[in-house]
Motif scaffolding. Structure first.
Motif, PDB file in Angstrom:
ATOM      1  N   MET A 161       0.832  -1.205   0.000  1.00 13.73           N
ATOM      2  CA  MET A 161       0.000   0.000   0.000  1.00 13.73           C
ATOM      3  C   MET A 161       0.866   1.255   0.000  1.00 13.73           C
ATOM      4  O   MET A 161       0.545   2.244  -0.671  1.00 13.73           O
ATOM      5  CB  MET A 161      -0.958  -0.024   1.191  1.00 13.73           C
ATOM      6  CG  MET A 161      -2.040  -1.083   1.070  1.00 13.73           C
ATOM      7  SD  MET A 161      -3.404  -0.916   2.266  1.00 13.73           S
ATOM      8  CE  MET A 161      -2.511  -1.169   3.817  1.00 13.73           C
ATOM      9  N   ALA A 162       1.966   1.223   0.734  1.00 14.55           N
ATOM     10  CA  ALA A 162       2.872   2.366   0.727  1.00 14.55           C
ATOM     11  C   ALA A 162       3.477   2.577  -0.660  1.00 14.55           C
ATOM     12  O   ALA A 162       3.830   3.704  -1.024  1.00 14.55           O
ATOM     13  CB  ALA A 162       3.978   2.156   1.759  1.00 14.55           C
ATOM     14  N   ALA A 163       3.568   1.488  -1.439  1.00 15.57           N
ATOM     15  CA  ALA A 163       4.119   1.562  -2.797  1.00 15.57           C
ATOM     16  C   ALA A 163       3.069   1.910  -3.838  1.00 15.57           C
ATOM     17  O   ALA A 163       3.370   1.950  -5.032  1.00 15.57           O
ATOM     18  CB  ALA A 163       4.800   0.245  -3.156  1.00 15.57           C
ATOM     19  N   GLY A 164       1.814   2.136  -3.411  1.00 20.67           N
ATOM     20  CA  GLY A 164       0.821   2.632  -4.348  1.00 20.67           C
ATOM     21  C   GLY A 164      -0.493   1.888  -4.441  1.00 20.67           C
ATOM     22  O   GLY A 164      -1.418   2.368  -5.101  1.00 20.67           O
ATOM     23  N   TYR A 165      -0.602   0.711  -3.779  1.00 22.99           N
ATOM     24  CA  TYR A 165      -1.887   0.010  -3.872  1.00 22.99           C
ATOM     25  C   TYR A 165      -2.884   0.665  -2.917  1.00 22.99           C
ATOM     26  O   TYR A 165      -2.633   0.772  -1.714  1.00 22.99           O
ATOM     27  CB  TYR A 165      -1.746  -1.468  -3.523  1.00 22.99           C
ATOM     28  CG  TYR A 165      -3.043  -2.226  -3.773  1.00 22.99           C
ATOM     29  CD1 TYR A 165      -3.384  -2.623  -5.055  1.00 22.99           C
ATOM     30  CD2 TYR A 165      -3.933  -2.502  -2.729  1.00 22.99           C
ATOM     31  CE1 TYR A 165      -4.572  -3.288  -5.310  1.00 22.99           C
ATOM     32  CE2 TYR A 165      -5.131  -3.163  -2.982  1.00 22.99           C
ATOM     33  CZ  TYR A 165      -5.438  -3.556  -4.270  1.00 22.99           C
ATOM     34  OH  TYR A 165      -6.631  -4.203  -4.523  1.00 22.99           O
ATOM     35  N   ARG A 166      -4.028   1.085  -3.434  1.00 22.04           N
ATOM     36  CA  ARG A 166      -5.058   1.748  -2.627  1.00 22.04           C
ATOM     37  C   ARG A 166      -6.296   0.860  -2.597  1.00 22.04           C
ATOM     38  O   ARG A 166      -6.950   0.647  -3.624  1.00 22.04           O
ATOM     39  CB  ARG A 166      -5.401   3.114  -3.223  1.00 22.04           C
ATOM     40  CG  ARG A 166      -6.300   3.991  -2.324  1.00 22.04           C
ATOM     41  CD  ARG A 166      -6.353   5.403  -2.886  1.00 22.04           C
ATOM     42  NE  ARG A 166      -7.272   6.269  -2.164  1.00 22.04           N
ATOM     43  CZ  ARG A 166      -6.956   6.966  -1.072  1.00 22.04           C
ATOM     44  NH1 ARG A 166      -5.737   6.884  -0.580  1.00 22.04           N
ATOM     45  NH2 ARG A 166      -7.851   7.739  -0.487  1.00 22.04           N
ATOM     46  N   PRO A 167      -6.627   0.320  -1.427  1.00 21.72           N
ATOM     47  CA  PRO A 167      -7.775  -0.598  -1.344  1.00 21.72           C
ATOM     48  C   PRO A 167      -9.111   0.119  -1.477  1.00 21.72           C
ATOM     49  O   PRO A 167      -9.193   1.339  -1.298  1.00 21.72           O
ATOM     50  CB  PRO A 167      -7.618  -1.204   0.059  1.00 21.72           C
ATOM     51  CG  PRO A 167      -6.930  -0.143   0.846  1.00 21.72           C
ATOM     52  CD  PRO A 167      -5.978   0.513  -0.129  1.00 21.72           C
ATOM     53  N   GLN A 168     -10.124  -0.658  -1.771  1.00 19.45           N
ATOM     54  CA  GLN A 168     -11.486  -0.121  -1.841  1.00 19.45           C
ATOM     55  C   GLN A 168     -12.054  -0.052  -0.428  1.00 19.45           C
ATOM     56  O   GLN A 168     -12.102  -1.061   0.290  1.00 19.45           O
ATOM     57  CB  GLN A 168     -12.343  -1.021  -2.732  1.00 19.45           C
ATOM     58  CG  GLN A 168     -11.853  -1.080  -4.164  1.00 19.45           C
ATOM     59  CD  GLN A 168     -12.688  -1.985  -5.030  1.00 19.45           C
ATOM     60  OE1 GLN A 168     -13.907  -1.929  -5.012  1.00 19.45           O
ATOM     61  NE2 GLN A 168     -12.018  -2.842  -5.804  1.00 19.45           N
ATOM     62  N   VAL A 169     -12.494   1.138  -0.045  1.00 17.20           N
ATOM     63  CA  VAL A 169     -12.998   1.375   1.308  1.00 17.20           C
ATOM     64  C   VAL A 169     -14.443   1.846   1.220  1.00 17.20           C
ATOM     65  O   VAL A 169     -14.783   2.701   0.388  1.00 17.20           O
ATOM     66  CB  VAL A 169     -12.137   2.418   2.035  1.00 17.20           C
ATOM     67  CG1 VAL A 169     -12.773   2.859   3.349  1.00 17.20           C
ATOM     68  CG2 VAL A 169     -10.745   1.855   2.278  1.00 17.20           C
ATOM     69  N   ARG A 170     -15.293   1.291   2.063  1.00 17.52           N
ATOM     70  CA  ARG A 170     -16.717   1.620   2.063  1.00 17.52           C
ATOM     71  C   ARG A 170     -17.075   2.373   3.333  1.00 17.52           C
ATOM     72  O   ARG A 170     -17.266   1.786   4.398  1.00 17.52           O
ATOM     73  CB  ARG A 170     -17.553   0.330   1.950  1.00 17.52           C
ATOM     74  CG  ARG A 170     -19.023   0.588   1.759  1.00 17.52           C
ATOM     75  CD  ARG A 170     -19.810  -0.709   1.568  1.00 17.52           C
ATOM     76  NE  ARG A 170     -19.770  -1.534   2.761  1.00 17.52           N
ATOM     77  CZ  ARG A 170     -20.648  -2.500   3.016  1.00 17.52           C
ATOM     78  NH1 ARG A 170     -21.610  -2.773   2.163  1.00 17.52           N
ATOM     79  NH2 ARG A 170     -20.559  -3.208   4.106  1.00 17.52           N
ATOM     80  N   LEU A 171     -17.160   3.696   3.195  1.00 17.74           N
ATOM     81  CA  LEU A 171     -17.489   4.546   4.336  1.00 17.74           C
ATOM     82  C   LEU A 171     -18.959   4.940   4.361  1.00 17.74           C
ATOM     83  O   LEU A 171     -19.346   5.811   5.134  1.00 17.74           O
ATOM     84  CB  LEU A 171     -16.622   5.808   4.310  1.00 17.74           C
ATOM     85  CG  LEU A 171     -15.112   5.605   4.452  1.00 17.74           C
ATOM     86  CD1 LEU A 171     -14.405   6.924   4.282  1.00 17.74           C
ATOM     87  CD2 LEU A 171     -14.770   4.982   5.792  1.00 17.74           C
ATOM     88  N   ASP A 172     -19.776   4.307   3.539  1.00 18.67           N
ATOM     89  CA  ASP A 172     -21.173   4.726   3.404  1.00 18.67           C
ATOM     90  C   ASP A 172     -22.027   4.385   4.616  1.00 18.67           C
ATOM     91  O   ASP A 172     -23.155   4.850   4.716  1.00 18.67           O
ATOM     92  CB  ASP A 172     -21.802   4.099   2.151  1.00 18.67           C
ATOM     93  CG  ASP A 172     -21.742   2.580   2.160  1.00 18.67           C
ATOM     94  OD1 ASP A 172     -20.662   2.036   2.378  1.00 18.67           O
ATOM     95  OD2 ASP A 172     -22.797   1.960   1.950  1.00 18.67           O
ATOM     96  N   ARG A 173     -21.517   3.558   5.512  1.00 14.60           N
ATOM     97  CA  ARG A 173     -22.294   3.187   6.684  1.00 14.60           C
ATOM     98  C   ARG A 173     -21.686   3.723   7.967  1.00 14.60           C
ATOM     99  O   ARG A 173     -21.708   3.072   8.990  1.00 14.60           O
ATOM    100  CB  ARG A 173     -22.460   1.664   6.762  1.00 14.60           C
ATOM    101  CG  ARG A 173     -23.302   1.107   5.606  1.00 14.60           C
ATOM    102  CD  ARG A 173     -23.640  -0.327   5.818  1.00 14.60           C
ATOM    103  NE  ARG A 173     -24.488  -0.829   4.739  1.00 14.60           N
ATOM    104  CZ  ARG A 173     -24.935  -2.081   4.648  1.00 14.60           C
ATOM    105  NH1 ARG A 173     -24.604  -2.949   5.586  1.00 14.60           N
ATOM    106  NH2 ARG A 173     -25.690  -2.454   3.645  1.00 14.60           N
ATOM    107  N   VAL A 174     -21.136   4.907   7.880  1.00 15.59           N
ATOM    108  CA  VAL A 174     -20.566   5.530   9.069  1.00 15.59           C
ATOM    109  C   VAL A 174     -21.665   5.818  10.076  1.00 15.59           C
ATOM    110  O   VAL A 174     -22.711   6.366   9.736  1.00 15.59           O
ATOM    111  CB  VAL A 174     -19.842   6.838   8.682  1.00 15.59           C
ATOM    112  CG1 VAL A 174     -19.353   7.553   9.938  1.00 15.59           C
ATOM    113  CG2 VAL A 174     -18.671   6.545   7.758  1.00 15.59           C
ATOM    114  N   ALA A 175     -21.442   5.407  11.312  1.00 12.43           N
ATOM    115  CA  ALA A 175     -22.420   5.632  12.374  1.00 12.43           C
ATOM    116  C   ALA A 175     -21.953   6.734  13.313  1.00 12.43           C
ATOM    117  O   ALA A 175     -20.772   6.953  13.467  1.00 12.43           O
ATOM    118  CB  ALA A 175     -22.639   4.340  13.156  1.00 12.43           C
TER     119      ALA A 175
END
Length: 204
Positions: A190-204
């Motif tokens: 990730m530090a070398a550039g891989y950016r994961p898919q993150v789902r923040l649509d259910r923030v409580a």
């Protein structure tokens, strides 16, 4: 019946009704009554897959078939030790390999990544995954850490506390030494550039 197949960033597998955005497996972990046994993995190939691929359908936790595990998002899957699947997520898999090659100096085969990840994540004979200490200020976005009262995601300059049903409201990003949940090889990718898919649509 709510099945025990919801994976958390710290590697715990819970019975929880929330639907995940990704699926994965580690081999056959359940019995004929859809109950998890003591084992938390049966092989070194821990993949993170899409929920829908080429119209394939299968009953969940069928006897003699691999145990379907579910993750809130890809950042959770990576923290729990999984990597992108080379079949159903080929483009993401290649991006992950490219970032891995940048971090480690060579482009690996899937088996090489699996062996390296397994050594970094698994504690023989235990149900818990390994932890490591790191400087919070140099950890890349997408990394899960121990936030003191549970897991937290480092993302866009903030710390997002996580629970089984999703993220909580963001807090200031931590500084200094911290316990990291995401395996070190994945942190490097990730530090070398891989950016994961993150789902923040259910923030409580």
């Amino acid at each position: 019946m709510t099945l025990q197949n919801r994976v958390q960033p710290d590697g715990a597998i819970l019975a929880h009704p929330a639907r995940g955005a990704f699926m994965g497996n580690r081999g056959i972990l359940h019995d004929d009554q859809q109950r998890l046994g003591a084992a938390r993995w049966r092989n070194r190939t821990w993949v993170c897959c899409v929920l829908d691929f080429k119209g394939r359908q299968r009953p969940v936790m069928a006897p003699g078939r691999y145990t379907e595990l579910f993750f809130h998002d890809e950042a959770v899957a990576l923290a729990a030790g999984h990597r992108p699947c080379a079949e159903c997520r080929r483009a993401d898999y290649e991006r992950f390999r490219d970032a891995w090659a940048t971090a480690f100096g060579s482009r690996p085969a899937a088996t090489e990544m699996d062996a390296t990840l397994h050594a970094a994540r698994a504690q023989p004979g235990g149900r818990r995954l390994r932890r490591h200490e790191a400087d919070a200020e140099v950890l890349p976005d997408g990394t899960f850490v121990d936030a003191g009262n549970g897991p937290g995601l480092l993302w866009d300059g903030a710390l997002w506390p996580f629970g089984p049903d999703g993220y909580r409201a963001a807090r200031p990003r931590l500084a200094g030494g911290i316990t990291c949940l995401t395996p070190p090889p994945t942190v490097r990718a990730m530090a070398a550039g891989y950016r994961p898919q993150v789902r923040l649509d259910r923030v409580a």
